[in-house]
Design an enzyme around this catalytic site. Structure first.
Site, PDB file in Angstrom:
ATOM      1  N   ARG A  59       0.826  -1.207   0.000  1.00 21.16           N
ATOM      2  CA  ARG A  59       0.000   0.000   0.000  1.00 21.16           C
ATOM      3  C   ARG A  59       0.865   1.264   0.000  1.00 21.16           C
ATOM      4  O   ARG A  59       0.575   2.227  -0.702  1.00 21.16           O
ATOM      5  CB  ARG A  59      -0.871  -0.053   1.255  1.00 21.16           C
ATOM      6  CG  ARG A  59      -2.026   0.876   1.277  1.00 21.16           C
ATOM      7  CD  ARG A  59      -2.920   0.543   2.459  1.00 21.16           C
ATOM      8  NE  ARG A  59      -4.024  -0.315   2.083  1.00 21.16           N
ATOM      9  CZ  ARG A  59      -5.113   0.099   1.438  1.00 21.16           C
ATOM     10  NH1 ARG A  59      -5.238   1.360   1.080  1.00 21.16           N
ATOM     11  NH2 ARG A  59      -6.078  -0.729   1.135  1.00 21.16           N
ATOM     12  N   HIS A 251       1.481 -24.726  11.288  1.00 22.05           N
ATOM     13  CA  HIS A 251       2.787 -25.374  11.420  1.00 22.05           C
ATOM     14  C   HIS A 251       2.764 -26.635  12.289  1.00 22.05           C
ATOM     15  O   HIS A 251       3.331 -27.664  11.917  1.00 22.05           O
ATOM     16  CB  HIS A 251       3.792 -24.388  12.016  1.00 22.05           C
ATOM     17  CG  HIS A 251       3.916 -23.103  11.254  1.00 22.05           C
ATOM     18  ND1 HIS A 251       3.809 -23.038   9.889  1.00 22.05           N
ATOM     19  CD2 HIS A 251       4.143 -21.824  11.666  1.00 22.05           C
ATOM     20  CE1 HIS A 251       3.971 -21.782   9.491  1.00 22.05           C
ATOM     21  NE2 HIS A 251       4.172 -21.026  10.557  1.00 22.05           N
TER      22      HIS A 251
END
Ligand code: BG6
Length: 491
Positions: A59, A251
Site C-alpha cells: 500500500r 505449522h
C-alpha cells in the site's frame, strides 16, 4: 522501476525461462527477514535463470526505487552475512523495484508487470506472492484478477489461509475462480523446512524407525516449537490472530502430519498430498478441555495490545489420531512466545521394555508413565540434528542404568559434499513454486480439514493463563503430559 537489463549474473543458468516475481507485502517483516534473503540465496546458488526480476508492492511506497533497493540490500546483508558479497548484492538489487498497489487500485502495478514481463522476454513466467492479512486476501485477489496481473500467473498464498473453516472455504472459492489449482501454491513454510522434510525421509531411508513407528512401540509424541522471541513489534498481528491460529492448525499440525502420516505410495506431489489429507482426516477434532492457553506477563503493556487483552501467546494441547497405527498415542503439541528456549524438536517416546521380571507397565492411555523406554529426538532447525536417548548399564560397582544420548554431528558441514549447504525454508518455497512442484504446498481440502479440527477450540477457547517470560508457559500445561512431564530442551 528496475533498470536491470536481462543478462547473465553470478551463478545463473541460461536454460531457465525468464521469471518475474511480484511480491505483495514487500516492505513487511517477512519480506525483509526471509523472502528477499531467500531469493538472493537462490540466485547465489545459480538456481535462478539470468532473466529474473522482482517487483515489490504494498500500500505504501518506501520511497524511490533506490531507497527500496537499499532496504533490500540491508536485509540480504543482515540475513546472510558473509554469504552475501557486496558485488552480488548490488547485481541482485538492480533487478528489484517497487510499485504501490492496493485492493482498490492496481493499475500502475499491472502496467509495470506487463512491461517488465515483456522486457524479460518470451515465455516469462509470473509468480505473484501474496502475504496479506486473511481479511484483505479476497479483495486483493479480485484486484489481481481485475487488472489482469493473474493472467497466466501462479499465485503463492502465504498463511494464515483464512481464519476458520468458513473463510478458508470462501477463499478457496475465490482462488479457484481466478486460476486453476495447478497455478495455486498455498504456503506453510514449515513443510519446506529441511528438518521437517527429514522426518519422513528418516522413516523411508532407514528400516528400524519404520518397524517401531506405531502404537505398539510408541508411548507418546511431543511436538515442541517454543520461541524465545516475544511479539517483537508484531503485537498488533498477535493480538488479532493469537498464537493458536498462527501456529497450531498450520505449522504444528503439519509437523504432526510429517511424523504420523503413512509414507506416500510414490514420489509424486499427488501421493504426498493424499497421504497428508488421509492423516488429517484421522486426526480427532480438538477438545478444548485438552488445550491450555497462556499469555506472557507484560504482553498487555505492549503497543497495540488492549489493557484487558485475553489473547493467547502460548498454546499447548493433546491431539489424538484415530487410526490403527496411532490408536491411544497422545501427541503433545506446544508453542508460544517469550519462552525459555527456541530449541524446536519432535520427540518420540518409546514404551518401556518388558524384561520378564516385572509387570508390563508401559504407557497408559495418556502415555503418562514416568519410566523411560528411550527417546528419539529430531531437532527442527537442522536435519542433521538427530538424537537417540538410551538407558545403558551404569559403569562401576553400582547397579541400574544411566541415560545417555547419542547425537549426530549436526555441524559436519562436509557431510553430503559441497551441494549440501542447508537452505532456508523460504528458498525451498520459492524453488518448488518456480519448478511447479506442489508436493510441499497444501491443498484447499487439507487446509479446510485443519481448520475443522481446530474449530471446537476456536469456538470455545480456554482462558489464557499468565506465565513469566523465559518460562515454559503456565503450570497448568504440565497436566497434559502427566507424570512424565514435558521434555525440556537441555541447553
Ligand atoms: C510464522 C509465524 O509463520 O512462523 C510466526 O507467523 C513464527 O509467529 C514463525 O514466529 C516461525 O517461523 P521460523 O521459520 O522462524 O521458525
Amino acid at each position: 522501476m528496475s533498470d536491470a537489463r536481462p543478462g547473465t549474473g553470478p551463478g545463473t543458468t541460461a536454460e531457465q525461462p525468464p521469471l518475474l516475481v511480484v511480491l505483495f507485502g514487500a516492505t513487511g517483516d517477512l519480506a525483509r527477514r526471509k523472502l528477499f534473503p531467500a531469493l538472493f540465496d537462490l540466485r547465489r546458488r545459480g538456481l535462478l535463470g539470468p532473466d529474473f526480476a522482482v517487483i515489490g508492492s504494498g500500500r505504501h511506497s518506501p520511497g524511490s526505487d533506490d531507497d527500496f533497493r537499499g532496504i533490500v540490500a540491508d536485509a540480504v546483508h543482515s540475513s546472510l552475512g558473509d554469504k552475501a558479497a557486496d558485488e552480488d548484492v548490488r547485481e541482485f538489487v538492480r533487478r528489484v523495484g517497487f510499485v504501490p498497489a492496493s485492493a482498490e487500485n492496481g493499475d500502475d502495478l499491472a502496467a509495470a508487470v506487463a512491461e517488465r514481463g515483456a522486457a524479460l522476454g518470451e515465455g516469462c513466467r509470473t509468480l505473484v506472492y501474496l502475504s496479506v492479512p486473511p481479511e484483505s486476501m479476497p479483495d486483493m485477489l479480485r484486484m489481481v484478477e481485475r487488472t489482469g496481473i493473474s493472467d497466466g500467473a501462479c499465485l503463492m498464498i502465504e498463511k494464515p489461509f483464512g481464519e476458520d473453516v468458513q473463510s478458508a472455504r470462501a477463499l478457496n472459492g475465490v482462488l479457484l475462480d481466478i486460476v486453476p489449482e495447478e497455478r495455486i501454491f498455498r504456503i506453510d513454510h514449515f513443510l519446506c523446512k529441511e528438518a521437517v522434510r527429514n522426518l519422513l525421509t528418516l522413516r523411508r531411508a532407514n528400516g528400524w524407525p519404520t518397524a517401531l513407528w506405531n502404537a505398539k512401540h510408541v508411548a507418546w509424541v511431543q511436538i515442541d516449537v517454543p520461541e524465545e522471541i516475544d511479539s517483537q513489534g508484531r503485537a498488533a498481528f498477535l493480538e488479532a490472530t493469537g498464537t493458536f491460529r498462527d501456529m497450531v492448525p498450520t505449522h504444528l499440525f503439519q509437523i504432526t502430519g510429517q511424523v504420523a502420516m503413512e509414507p506416500p505410495s510414490d514420489d509424486s506431489p499427488e501421493a504426498a498430498r493424499a497421504a497428508r489429507l488421509r492423516l488429517f482426516r484421522d486426526m480427532r477434532v480438538l477438545d478444548p478441555k485438552e488445550t491450555v492457553f497462556g499469555q506472557y506477563d507484560g504482553y498487555r503493556e505492549e503497543d497495540g495490545v488492549a489493557d484487558d487483552s485475553t489473547r493467547e501467546t502460548f498454546a499447548a494441547l493433546r491431539v489424538w489420531i484415530d487410526n490403527p497405527r496411532w490408536d491411544g498415542v497422545p501427541f503433545l503439541l506446544r508453542t508460544g512466545k517469550a519462552l525459555g528456549s527456541s530449541d524446536a524438536a519432535v520427540t518420540v517416546g518409546f514404551r518401556p521394555a518388558v524384561d520378564g521380571t516385572e509387570e508390563e507397565d508401559g504407557a497408559g492411555a495418556d502415555g503418562s508413565e514416568a519410566r523411560s523406554g528411550g527417546e528419539f529426538v529430531a531437532g527442527l532447525d537442522d536435519p542433521r540434528d538427530v538424537r537417540l536417548g538410551l538407558d545403558v548399564a551404569r559403569p562401576g560397582p553400582g547397579a541400574g542404568t544411566v541415560h545417555v544420548e547419542l547425537r549426530a554431528d549436526g555441524h559436519d558441514e562436509a557431510a553430503g559434499g559441497p551441494d549440501a549447504e542447508p537452505m532456508d525454508a523460504y528458498g525451498h518455497v520459492f524453488l518448488n513454486a518456480f519448478r511447479g512442484d506442489h508436493t510441499l504446498f497444501t491443498t484447499g481440502e487439507e487446509v479446510e480439514r485443519l481448520w475443522e479440527i481446530a474449530t471446537p477450540v476456536l469456538d470455545d477457547p480456554p482462558t489464557s493463563l499468565p506465565y513469566p517470560k523465559g518460562s515454559f508457559g503456565p503450570e497448568e500445561a504440565n497436566e497434559l503430559p502427566g507424570a512424565r512431564g514435558w521434555r525440556i530442551p537441555e541447553e
